[in-house]
Design an enzyme around this catalytic site. Structure first.
Site, mmCIF file in Angstrom:
data_model
loop_
_atom_site.group_PDB
_atom_site.id
_atom_site.type_symbol
_atom_site.label_atom_id
_atom_site.label_comp_id
_atom_site.label_asym_id
_atom_site.label_seq_id
_atom_site.Cartn_x
_atom_site.Cartn_y
_atom_site.Cartn_z
ATOM 1 N N ASN A 273 31.486 18.777 16.542
ATOM 2 C CA ASN A 273 32.457 18.273 17.515
ATOM 3 C C ASN A 273 31.861 17.225 18.447
ATOM 4 O O ASN A 273 32.552 16.295 18.861
ATOM 5 C CB ASN A 273 33.071 19.426 18.306
ATOM 6 C CG ASN A 273 32.045 20.248 19.062
ATOM 7 O OD1 ASN A 273 30.835 20.125 18.834
ATOM 8 N ND2 ASN A 273 32.513 21.100 19.947
ATOM 9 N N VAL A 274 30.570 17.348 18.789
ATOM 10 C CA VAL A 274 29.959 16.332 19.644
ATOM 11 C C VAL A 274 29.896 14.989 18.912
ATOM 12 O O VAL A 274 30.206 13.932 19.483
ATOM 13 C CB VAL A 274 28.564 16.764 20.110
ATOM 14 C CG1 VAL A 274 27.890 15.638 20.881
ATOM 15 C CG2 VAL A 274 28.648 18.019 20.980
ATOM 16 N N GLU A 295 24.483 10.591 7.198
ATOM 17 C CA GLU A 295 24.484 11.515 6.062
ATOM 18 C C GLU A 295 25.891 11.866 5.624
ATOM 19 O O GLU A 295 26.211 11.859 4.447
ATOM 20 C CB GLU A 295 23.741 12.801 6.448
ATOM 21 C CG GLU A 295 22.320 12.572 6.872
ATOM 22 C CD GLU A 295 21.857 13.639 7.835
ATOM 23 O OE1 GLU A 295 20.943 14.395 7.469
ATOM 24 O OE2 GLU A 295 22.411 13.726 8.943
ATOM 25 N N ILE A 365 19.940 23.642 19.253
ATOM 26 C CA ILE A 365 20.254 24.950 19.806
ATOM 27 C C ILE A 365 19.741 25.050 21.233
ATOM 28 O O ILE A 365 20.441 25.526 22.125
ATOM 29 C CB ILE A 365 19.675 26.057 18.917
ATOM 30 C CG1 ILE A 365 20.443 26.103 17.587
ATOM 31 C CG2 ILE A 365 19.725 27.423 19.610
ATOM 32 C CD1 ILE A 365 19.849 27.027 16.548
ATOM 33 N N ASN A 385 21.304 27.392 10.475
ATOM 34 C CA ASN A 385 21.661 26.620 9.281
ATOM 35 C C ASN A 385 20.455 25.962 8.615
ATOM 36 O O ASN A 385 20.271 26.059 7.424
ATOM 37 C CB ASN A 385 22.691 25.539 9.625
ATOM 38 C CG ASN A 385 23.992 26.107 10.132
ATOM 39 O OD1 ASN A 385 24.409 27.185 9.723
ATOM 40 N ND2 ASN A 385 24.642 25.402 11.034
#
Length: 504
Positions: A273-274, A295, A365, A385
């Site tokens: 979202n950022v 990417e 994070i 992830n």
């Protein structure tokens, strides 16, 4: 369009079979290269058939597991199903599926977290072992046997080259008019025969539109008629929009100071979202003639192309919401002229990132007060992830932003901490940290200077006094280059694990 119309190489016609028959050709214990990058271009039916085979083998008391190598994350019908069926022995280099993640963190799946630019070359070097089978989604096969790539390229070129055997999933759902959108570079080589990549502009084509495969390797062709997951990424919220505003203002300031050219430099936007908020900000910002070198092409970059604010976008995958994908299909001729899909060993190549002067924006994070970045681990031990391509761009980009909300878990966790519980990017690779609270420009600052700027600009007000107190007390004793109180440096994380909050 029928499968025969898509597979125009007649020698492959006798190899057309069901996914179940093809799955039976995959040996237990094999390293299997799968197509797929961030929910795009992954095989749809073979993983489901492999999961069913694994469950049947386990029910009969026989072991069956494979090790899966991909470009990046895939989708629930691949990673989720295979993880749930206990069919994974090992997974690399990136994943985002909750079932797969839980089994990794339970110690049931070995996970190798890798820089995305390293995967193809380490596979070529033989560092990762032998690949028995590659399972690759394509849109079609030309009469001469060349392959039309799908919605992602990822590591497909390398998998097709190094695998002993190849299974093709020919997906008839995406538009065949994507043909010509891809640029597959075959100039890479293993040292000492490696030569420079002759690319000096983000929109430059240096390869060919098709993938190559040795026809003798192909053992099965499976028909698929399914779209990618097309869930898109989270839309910008108030926090991500504020982060984006800080970045847009900073870029405008850099341009005013003459440190950015008027036409900007190519943009890598990360995912989430950022990233979409930043792209939305660019849509309404003062910048024109933008270039994308990233990417994953998300909705926001499609908007920039459609309005003419961005003239060309280079990526390795297209991962769009349903509505954006419908627009992509309706206007495929327009987008084919403006989008280039490349192998990830090109889209993420450090040599090109540095040469082209990429402006990189990646999520994290947590960050500590000296600028070390944790992109992957929750509370130091639990994989989220993976590092993805953030390291490829952060260390080599012209400008590199790491972004995060200042707090998480309803304010119980500070994303700015005294010391990171896990470090993926050291302070040496960190130029700019941004939260909704503000932007910390760390260029040219010593560790103690960085700490004060990060506390002042990026920390949430609820945690800022605690960080300031820690930093002030750390400066009262011990070496003063990077002051720490070792007995307290990770106490915030310990407190959260014990009490459910980082608040003292």
């Amino acid at each position: 369009m029928s499968l025969i119309d898509r597979v125009r190489y007649s020698d492959f016609h006798p190899l057309i079979m069901s996914a179940e028959a093809a799955a039976a050709l995959v040996p237990a214990g094999a390293n299997v290269g799968m197509s797929g990058f961030t929910g795009a271009g992954y095989p749809k039916l073979l993983p489901q058939a492999l999961a069913a085979r694994a469950r049947a083998e386990h029910a009969a008391g026989r072991p069956f597991k494979i090790s899966a190598w991909t470009g990046a994350s895939t989708a629930p019908e691949m990673d989720g199903l295979l993880a749930a069926a206990d069919a994974y022995e090992k997974r690399l280099p990136f994943q985002s599926d909750p079932i797969c993640r839980n089994k990794i963190n339970a110690g049931e799946i070995h996970f190798i977290d890798m820089h995305l630019s390293h995967v193809a070359q380490q596979a070529w070097f033989g560092f990762l072992g032998e690949m028995k089978v590659a399972v690759i989604e394509v849109l079609g096969v030309l009469p001469d046997g060349r392959l039309i790539p799908s919605t992602s390229v990822g590591n497909n070129k390398t998998w097709l080259e190094i695998a002993d055997k190849v299974i093709l999933e020919v997906n008839t759902r995406p538009p065949l008019a994507m043909e010509g959108m891809h640029d597959i570079y075959y100039g890479t080589a293993i040292p000492p025969r490696r030569t420079p990549i002759h690319m000096t502009h983000a929109a430059e084509r240096i390869g060919e539109p098709y993938l190559r495969v040795d026809p003798s390797k192909v053992i099965a062709v499976v028909e698929t008629d399914q779209n990618d997951r097309n869930s898109g990424f989270a839309l910008p919220d108030a926090v991500s929009t504020q982060i984006a505003t800080h970045i847009i203002d900073f870029l405008a300031h850099e341009m005013k100071q003459g440190r950015l050219p008027k036409d900007m430099l190519p943009i890598q936007s990360g995912v989430g979202n950022v990233a979409n908020a930043v792209l939305a900000g660019l849509l309404n910002g003062p910048f024109d003639n933008l270039l994308g070198f990233t990417e994953v092409l998300q909705d926001g970059m499609l908007d920039l192309l459609r309005t003419g604010k961005m003239r060309q976008a280079s990526a390795t995958a297209i991962s769009l919401s349903n509505s954006a994908y419908e627009d992509f299909e309706r206007n495929i001729d327009f987008y084919r002229e403006r989008i280039i899909l490349r192998p990830q060993e090109i889209s993420n190549h450090p040599e090109l990132v540095r040469r082209l002067g990429i402006i990189a924006m990646n999520s994290m994070i947590e960050a500590d007060i000296y600028g070390n970045i944790n992109s992957t681990h929750i509370m130091g031990s639990g994989m989220m992830n993976g590092i993805g391509g953030s390291g490829d761009f952060a260390r080599n980009g012209y400008l590199s932003f790491f972004v995060t909300p200042s707090v998480a878990k309803d304010g119980k966790i500070s994303c700015i901490v005294p010391m990171c519980s896990h470090v993926d990017h050291t302070e040496h690779d960190t130029q700019i940290i941004v939260t909704e609270q503000g932007l910390a420009d760390l260029r040219g600052l010593s560790p103690r200077e960085r700490a004060q700027v990060i506390i002042d600009k990026c920390a949430h007000p609820d945690f800022r006094p605690l960080l300031q107190d820690y930093f002030d007390r750390a400066r009262q004793k011990g070496a003063q280059h990077t002051p720490h109180i070792l007995g307290e440096a990770l106490s915030w994380h310990e407190r959260f694990l014990e009490t459910g909050t980082m608040h003292g």
